[in-house]
Scaffold this motif. Structure first.
Motif, PDB file in Angstrom:
ATOM      1  N   PHE A 156       5.540   5.072  -0.251  1.00  0.00           N
ATOM      2  CA  PHE A 156       6.819   5.079   0.457  1.00  0.00           C
ATOM      3  C   PHE A 156       6.791   4.070   1.596  1.00  0.00           C
ATOM      4  N   ALA A 157       7.935   3.418   1.779  1.00  0.00           N
ATOM      5  CA  ALA A 157       8.077   2.466   2.888  1.00  0.00           C
ATOM      6  C   ALA A 157       9.152   3.001   3.804  1.00  0.00           C
ATOM      7  N   LEU A 158       8.772   3.391   4.998  1.00  0.00           N
ATOM      8  CA  LEU A 158       9.728   3.977   5.928  1.00  0.00           C
ATOM      9  C   LEU A 158      10.275   2.901   6.857  1.00  0.00           C
ATOM     10  N   PRO A 159      11.543   3.013   7.234  1.00  0.00           N
ATOM     11  CA  PRO A 159      12.104   2.003   8.140  1.00  0.00           C
ATOM     12  C   PRO A 159      11.229   1.819   9.368  1.00  0.00           C
ATOM     13  N   GLY A 160      11.007   0.598   9.764  1.00  0.00           N
ATOM     14  CA  GLY A 160      10.206   0.340  10.950  1.00  0.00           C
ATOM     15  C   GLY A 160       8.739   0.102  10.672  1.00  0.00           C
ATOM     16  N   GLY A 161       8.247   0.391   9.461  1.00  0.00           N
ATOM     17  CA  GLY A 161       6.894  -0.043   9.121  1.00  0.00           C
ATOM     18  C   GLY A 161       5.846   1.011   8.869  1.00  0.00           C
ATOM     19  N   ILE A 162       6.224   2.279   8.667  1.00  0.00           N
ATOM     20  CA  ILE A 162       5.205   3.262   8.278  1.00  0.00           C
ATOM     21  C   ILE A 162       5.132   3.255   6.755  1.00  0.00           C
ATOM     22  N   ILE A 163       3.946   2.957   6.223  1.00  0.00           N
ATOM     23  CA  ILE A 163       3.748   2.871   4.780  1.00  0.00           C
ATOM     24  C   ILE A 163       2.828   4.008   4.354  1.00  0.00           C
ATOM     25  N   ILE A 164       3.317   4.790   3.387  1.00  0.00           N
ATOM     26  CA  ILE A 164       2.545   5.928   2.891  1.00  0.00           C
ATOM     27  C   ILE A 164       2.147   5.658   1.454  1.00  0.00           C
ATOM     28  N   ILE A 165       0.876   5.900   1.144  1.00  0.00           N
ATOM     29  CA  ILE A 165       0.423   5.809  -0.246  1.00  0.00           C
ATOM     30  C   ILE A 165      -0.372   7.069  -0.540  1.00  0.00           C
ATOM     31  N   THR A 166      -0.131   7.665  -1.710  1.00  0.00           N
ATOM     32  CA  THR A 166      -0.830   8.912  -2.002  1.00  0.00           C
ATOM     33  C   THR A 166      -2.234   8.614  -2.521  1.00  0.00           C
ATOM     34  N   ARG A 167      -3.110   9.635  -2.387  1.00  0.00           N
ATOM     35  CA  ARG A 167      -4.481   9.488  -2.892  1.00  0.00           C
ATOM     36  C   ARG A 167      -4.447   9.257  -4.394  1.00  0.00           C
ATOM     37  N   GLY A 168      -3.511   9.909  -5.081  1.00  0.00           N
ATOM     38  CA  GLY A 168      -3.401   9.736  -6.525  1.00  0.00           C
ATOM     39  C   GLY A 168      -3.178   8.285  -6.912  1.00  0.00           C
ATOM     40  N   LEU A 169      -2.291   7.607  -6.194  1.00  0.00           N
ATOM     41  CA  LEU A 169      -2.040   6.203  -6.492  1.00  0.00           C
ATOM     42  C   LEU A 169      -3.224   5.349  -6.053  1.00  0.00           C
ATOM     43  N   PHE A 170      -3.779   5.657  -4.894  1.00  0.00           N
ATOM     44  CA  PHE A 170      -4.918   4.887  -4.398  1.00  0.00           C
ATOM     45  C   PHE A 170      -6.090   4.954  -5.391  1.00  0.00           C
ATOM     46  N   ASP A 171      -6.302   6.132  -5.986  1.00  0.00           N
ATOM     47  CA  ASP A 171      -7.407   6.310  -6.933  1.00  0.00           C
ATOM     48  C   ASP A 171      -7.265   5.438  -8.172  1.00  0.00           C
ATOM     49  N   LEU A 172      -6.040   5.045  -8.450  1.00  0.00           N
ATOM     50  CA  LEU A 172      -5.759   4.217  -9.632  1.00  0.00           C
ATOM     51  C   LEU A 172      -6.237   2.781  -9.436  1.00  0.00           C
ATOM     52  N   LEU A 173      -6.357   2.370  -8.197  1.00  0.00           N
ATOM     53  CA  LEU A 173      -6.583   0.962  -7.891  1.00  0.00           C
ATOM     54  C   LEU A 173      -8.066   0.636  -7.967  1.00  0.00           C
ATOM     55  N   GLU A 174      -8.352  -0.537  -8.532  1.00  0.00           N
ATOM     56  CA  GLU A 174      -9.755  -0.894  -8.741  1.00  0.00           C
ATOM     57  C   GLU A 174     -10.225  -2.046  -7.878  1.00  0.00           C
ATOM     58  N   THR A 175      -9.285  -2.800  -7.333  1.00  0.00           N
ATOM     59  CA  THR A 175      -9.678  -3.944  -6.514  1.00  0.00           C
ATOM     60  C   THR A 175      -8.841  -3.975  -5.243  1.00  0.00           C
ATOM     61  N   GLU A 176      -9.337  -4.689  -4.272  1.00  0.00           N
ATOM     62  CA  GLU A 176      -8.587  -4.876  -3.038  1.00  0.00           C
ATOM     63  C   GLU A 176      -7.301  -5.651  -3.338  1.00  0.00           C
ATOM     64  N   ASP A 177      -7.344  -6.521  -4.354  1.00  0.00           N
ATOM     65  CA  ASP A 177      -6.167  -7.282  -4.718  1.00  0.00           C
ATOM     66  C   ASP A 177      -5.050  -6.358  -5.193  1.00  0.00           C
ATOM     67  N   GLU A 178      -5.408  -5.322  -5.954  1.00  0.00           N
ATOM     68  CA  GLU A 178      -4.386  -4.387  -6.436  1.00  0.00           C
ATOM     69  C   GLU A 178      -3.811  -3.590  -5.269  1.00  0.00           C
ATOM     70  N   LEU A 179      -4.664  -3.180  -4.348  1.00  0.00           N
ATOM     71  CA  LEU A 179      -4.186  -2.476  -3.152  1.00  0.00           C
ATOM     72  C   LEU A 179      -3.225  -3.375  -2.373  1.00  0.00           C
ATOM     73  N   ALA A 180      -3.595  -4.637  -2.226  1.00  0.00           N
ATOM     74  CA  ALA A 180      -2.748  -5.583  -1.499  1.00  0.00           C
ATOM     75  C   ALA A 180      -1.379  -5.719  -2.171  1.00  0.00           C
ATOM     76  N   ALA A 181      -1.362  -5.709  -3.495  1.00  0.00           N
ATOM     77  CA  ALA A 181      -0.096  -5.834  -4.226  1.00  0.00           C
ATOM     78  C   ALA A 181       0.799  -4.629  -3.958  1.00  0.00           C
ATOM     79  N   VAL A 182       0.214  -3.440  -4.031  1.00  0.00           N
ATOM     80  CA  VAL A 182       0.994  -2.214  -3.788  1.00  0.00           C
ATOM     81  C   VAL A 182       1.534  -2.209  -2.360  1.00  0.00           C
ATOM     82  N   LEU A 183       0.664  -2.496  -1.407  1.00  0.00           N
ATOM     83  CA  LEU A 183       1.096  -2.496  -0.003  1.00  0.00           C
ATOM     84  C   LEU A 183       2.108  -3.622   0.245  1.00  0.00           C
TER      85      LEU A 183
END
Lengths: 328, 178
Positions: A156-183
């Motif tokens: 989730f992207a909240l107005p003003g810059g608070i970004i929330i990512i769930t552990r479930g989605l984070f667990d899916l990511l295998e590289t820092e590049d993928e995390l960077a893409a999501v963020l």
């Protein structure tokens, strides 16, 4: 005292009222002309305009709402009231309002999504987030990146810059590049003010009949109303076009930072493969176009610059290294 | 059993053939968006296997960078991702998992026992938690730390322009570059 007060980081210079009113009225007139309350896609580039003003106004920002002269005398003449509401709804230099709304939404969402108790992961995600956010036009926002302890797959992207990512989605990511893409995708939503713009448009529709009380009461009620609507939007999702735009911008932001420009494809392919249980992904799928549609849309606009940015970054395996490290 | 007769040898060969062929099971169906050159390898200057008309059905087998290896009625070759529109698939297709490598392809990595997921209702009706926001504020990362982190990761920043929204193709019979 306001609950979510931020120390003013900007000086008090602002554009003259007449200029702001004129630009606000013409923006709204164009918005209403092109599509009414569902015009997220057609909104005449408020994000871009804010970028334009924002580049300057980040340094020369307007003071808080209460001394805004557009509200004075609005009760006497209904037409002035409407114009005032119009100016309110589309005012560019309202970063405090945006932040207040975002923080209000955050407080509500943290009721359902608790921050993960893992300082190592939180710090890591925060750093990657800041690296990507630093490549955009709103890098001076008080960005916050938080992983929440839920098996669901969401961000989730909240107005003003608070970004929330769930552990479930984070667990899916295998590289820092993928995390960077999501963020990057989430950061792009905030840069373009996708959610905040929808909130403000709805406010415009509502304001025609609102009763004007004291300035402070009106402000608090206004913010509370925005927060409530913004939370609904988080749960409901945006126009497809806003999601496609966030995909495009997100790829660019991450690539600017030095990450693999194909990483967003990798993430979408994983989502398309249906990883995670059906219920965990239900909200994600109901609030976004299908992964295949997103891949197709993104594929159409790949430029030579983006192609040159394909390939894992040197930091790719830092995600796994960080997770596996003994450091707490 | 010992393979004695030529019929049995043929059967073994056939089974072997099937086994190999099954690795090309449909992983992602799509169509070509315009007249496209099916390339021998994923490079702009690679030789052309054949030309595909606009609207040709293809099966995406693999992705390498921004190239898809596709199967078009038995003919294999490479297309730029710009040339392919994937079937939109309302529900996630298992197929793309074949080239989503690693954990992604081995199925459910999320502990889903008793998982209820997150519903829209939960999100909008949960009791607010201001303490959590204070915790999140305490986690903030400043720009200097981020810069140091980028350096430590040997990330090389680049200048890249934002991407424009896709436009509808105008003339379906015109050959586009690329």
């Amino acid at each position: 005292m306001k609950n979510y007060y931020y120390p003013r980081a900007f000086s008090s210079k602002r554009l003259p009222f007449s200029l702001r009113l004129l630009s606000s009225v013409s923006i709204v007139a164009a918005t209403l002309f092109f599509g009414g309350s569902h015009a997220v896609a057609q909104v005449p580039d408020l994000g871009g305009l804010s970028g334009l003003l924002g580049k300057k106004s980040q340094k020369t920002e307007s003071p808080p709402q209460t001394d805004d002269s557009s509200k004075s005398g609005s009760d006497a003449n209904p037409m002035l009231g409407i114009l005032g509401a119009v100016a309110d709804a589309t005012k560019e230099e309202s970063p405090e309002e945006e932040l207040q709304v975002g923080r209000g939404v955050a407080v509500k969402m943290f009721g359902a999504l608790k921050p993960l108790k893992n300082p190592k992961v939180q710090d890591y995600v925060g750093k990657v987030g800041m690296v990507v956010a630093s490549q955009g036009e709103r890098k001076d926002l008080p960005w916050r990146f938080v992983v929440t302890d839920s098996s669901s797959l969401n961000a989730f992207a909240l107005p003003g810059g608070i970004i929330i990512i769930t552990r479930g989605l984070f667990d899916l990511l295998e590289t820092e590049d993928e995390l960077a893409a999501v963020l990057g995708h989430e950061i792009a939503h905030v840069q373009r003010k996708h959610h905040f713009n929808v909130v403000k448009q709805q406010k415009l529709v509502g304001s025609m009949t609102s009763v004007v009380g004291s300035e402070i009461a009106k402000d608090n009620a206004l913010i509370a109303g925005f927060v409530s609507r913004a939370t609904e939007i988080m749960a409901r999702g945006l126009d497809k076009s806003a999601e496609y735009e966030a995909d495009r911008d997100g790829v660019v932001l991450a690539a600017r930072a030095g990450y693999d420009s194909t990483a967003m494809f990798s993430v979408l392919e994983k989502l398309a493969a249906g990883v995670g249980s059906g219920k965990d992904a239900a909200l994600l799928y109901s609030t976004h176009p299908s992964p295949a549609e997103r891949i197709s849309s993104l594929s159409q606009v790949i430029t030579p610059e983006i192609e040159d940015a394909a390939g894992l970054s040197a930091a790719a395996d830092r995600l796994k290294k960080t997770l596996n490290s003994k450091q707490k | 059993m010992k393979i004695r007769t030529s019929m049995q040898r043929l059967l073994v060969l056939f089974c072997g053939f099937l086994a190999v062929e099954s690795t090309y099971a449909a992983v992602g169906a799509g169509v070509t968006l315009k007249i496209s050159s099916l390339k021998v390898s994923p490079a702009p200057d690679a030789g052309v296997t054949t030309e595909l008309k606009q609207g040709t059905k293809v099966t995406v087998v693999e992705r390498k960078g921004f190239w898809y290896q596709v199967d078009s009625s038995g003919q294999k070759g490479w297309l730029k991702v710009t040339e392919v529109k994937l079937d939109s698939g309302e529900s996630p297709t298992a197929g793309l998992a074949a080239f989503a490598t690693g954990r992604g392809s081995t199925g459910n990595v999320v502990s889903a026992s008793g998982s209820r997921g997150l519903s829209a209702e939960e999100l909008t009706t949960a009791a607010p938690d201001e303490t959590a926001l204070a915790q999140v504020d305490a986690m903030k990362v400043n720009v200097d730390a981020a810069l140091a982190f980028a350096k430590a990761g040997k990330l090389s920043p680049r200048q890249i322009a934002y991407l424009a929204a896709p436009t509808k193709p105008t003339n379906k019979n015109s050959k586009k570059k690329g």
